[in-house]
Motif scaffolding. Structure first.
Motif, short mmCIF file in Angstrom:
data_model
loop_
_atom_site.label_atom_id
_atom_site.label_comp_id
_atom_site.label_asym_id
_atom_site.label_seq_id
_atom_site.Cartn_x
_atom_site.Cartn_y
_atom_site.Cartn_z
N UNK A 136 210.28 111.30 73.16
CA UNK A 136 211.11 111.38 71.95
C UNK A 136 210.24 111.74 70.75
N UNK A 137 209.06 111.07 70.65
CA UNK A 137 208.20 111.32 69.49
C UNK A 137 207.65 112.73 69.49
N UNK A 138 207.48 113.29 70.68
CA UNK A 138 206.97 114.67 70.77
C UNK A 138 208.10 115.70 70.60
N UNK A 139 209.31 115.23 70.28
CA UNK A 139 210.42 116.16 70.06
C UNK A 139 210.96 116.76 71.34
N UNK A 140 210.72 116.06 72.48
CA UNK A 140 211.11 116.65 73.78
C UNK A 140 212.39 116.05 74.36
N UNK A 141 213.09 115.24 73.56
CA UNK A 141 214.24 114.55 74.13
C UNK A 141 215.23 115.52 74.81
N UNK A 142 215.59 116.57 74.09
CA UNK A 142 216.59 117.47 74.65
C UNK A 142 216.09 118.18 75.91
N UNK A 143 214.80 118.55 75.90
CA UNK A 143 214.25 119.22 77.08
C UNK A 143 214.28 118.30 78.30
N UNK A 144 213.91 117.03 78.06
CA UNK A 144 213.90 116.07 79.18
C UNK A 144 215.31 115.86 79.71
N UNK A 145 216.26 115.66 78.80
CA UNK A 145 217.64 115.44 79.25
C UNK A 145 218.18 116.68 79.96
N UNK A 146 217.84 117.86 79.43
CA UNK A 146 218.32 119.10 80.07
C UNK A 146 217.81 119.19 81.50
N UNK A 147 216.51 118.90 81.67
CA UNK A 147 215.94 118.97 83.02
C UNK A 147 216.57 117.93 83.94
N UNK A 148 216.66 116.69 83.48
CA UNK A 148 217.19 115.64 84.34
C UNK A 148 218.65 115.91 84.71
N UNK A 149 219.45 116.33 83.73
CA UNK A 149 220.88 116.55 83.99
C UNK A 149 221.07 117.76 84.90
N UNK A 150 220.42 118.89 84.56
CA UNK A 150 220.71 120.08 85.35
C UNK A 150 220.13 119.97 86.77
N UNK A 151 218.92 119.42 86.88
CA UNK A 151 218.34 119.32 88.22
C UNK A 151 219.02 118.22 89.04
N UNK A 152 219.31 117.10 88.41
CA UNK A 152 219.93 115.99 89.13
C UNK A 152 221.32 116.33 89.62
N UNK A 153 222.06 117.11 88.83
CA UNK A 153 223.45 117.44 89.21
C UNK A 153 223.54 118.71 90.05
N UNK A 154 222.39 119.33 90.31
CA UNK A 154 222.42 120.66 90.95
C UNK A 154 223.13 120.69 92.30
N UNK A 155 223.12 119.58 93.03
CA UNK A 155 223.72 119.60 94.37
C UNK A 155 225.16 119.12 94.41
N UNK A 156 225.73 118.80 93.26
CA UNK A 156 227.10 118.25 93.26
C UNK A 156 228.10 119.38 93.51
N UNK A 157 228.96 119.24 94.52
CA UNK A 157 229.91 120.31 94.82
C UNK A 157 230.86 120.58 93.66
#
Ligand code: PGA
Length: 254
Positions: A136-157
């Motif tokens: 968060x302090x490094x200004x990466x919150x959105x990048x981290x959330x984008x990666x976790x959400x898009x990669x984590x949900x990638x296999x959902x039909x």
């Protein structure tokens, strides 16, 4: 305003034996029997699941596990599959909690397989995402959330996103007493909803997104009043039946 049903989930982590889980229900159930607007979920250690399922039959409590393996079966010593959980009547499972990412090497790639495996077994995934304080302090919150959400949900039909519950849990707010401000929580959760809309625009307004991190009876109502916050994933305060009942009441009133 939305018509998403509030979702109040207690995450017990590695607390309570089966016997202690029965005592908890005995104290909790009389306190939550009235209004039932919110969904009530208890995420318990594997060894307490059967006690909770037997003890909560006919009540509004839904029982969840805290992890599962993505394979149906195999040489994975110490692991438990979705089919094993559904046979017990476990109805939800926490996937990707930050403690599992941090201490047990849970990866986005494994989560991409765990989410569809849970859905295929009829188990509702409670999919956790969130940035660390350094991120968060490094200004990466959105990048981290984008990666976790898009990669984590990638296999959902296709079409199954509304069956998933997402929990935004900033790691710096978990167990620290440092709750995110309502504005921080709303902003991050609205961003997660946009990310989901990028995958399936029709599904995004239906997906419930929870906030987690030092939620207590005295801050729950304000968090739940935010337009995109549909519930809470609660650690410490879920261990006490009186506090958890107060949190359920906040969900019922939301
Ligand atoms: P906490 O934990 O409420 O104790 O901060 C939340 C969680 O880890 O789910």
């Amino acid at each position: 305003m939305s018509d998403r049903r509030p979702y109040i989930a207690g995450n017990w982590k590695m607390h309570k034996t089966g016997r202690e889980a029965e005592d908890f229900l005995w104290a909790l159930l009389p306190q939550i029997s009235g209004e039932d607007h919110a969904e009530v979920v208890i995420c318990a250690p594997f060894t307490a699941l059967v006690n909770l399922i037997d003890g909560s039959r006919g009540s509004r409590v839904k029982v969840a596990a805290q992890n599962m393996h993505q394979a149906e079966a195999g040489a994975f010593t110490g692991e438990v599959s979705a089919g094993m959980l559904s046979e017990l009547d476990v109805r939800a499972v926490v996937l990707g909690h930050s403690e599992r990412r941090q201490y047990f090497n849970e990866t986005d790639a494994a989560l991409a397989e765990k989410l569809p495996a849970a859905l295929a077994a009829g188990i509702e995934p409670i999919f956790c995402v969130g940035e660390t304080e350094a991120e968060r302090e490094a200004g990466q919150m959105q990048d981290v959330l984008r990666r976790q959400v898009t990669e984590g949900l990638a296999g959902v039909p296709a079409g199954q996103l509304p069956a998933i519950v997402v929990a935004y849990e900033p790691v710096w707010a978990i167990g620290t007493g440092k709750v995110a401000t309502t504005e921080q929580a709303q902003e991050a959760i609205a961003f997660i909803r946009e990310l989901i809309a990028g995958i399936d625009a029709a599904a995004a307004p239906q997906v419930r997104i929870l906030y987690g991190g030092s939620v207590k009876p005295d801050n729950a109502a304000e968090l739940l009043s935010q337009p995109d916050i549909d519930g809470a994933l609660i650690g410490g305060a879920s261990l006490d039946p009186g506090d958890f009942a107060a949190l359920v009441a906040a969900g019922d009133a939301a």
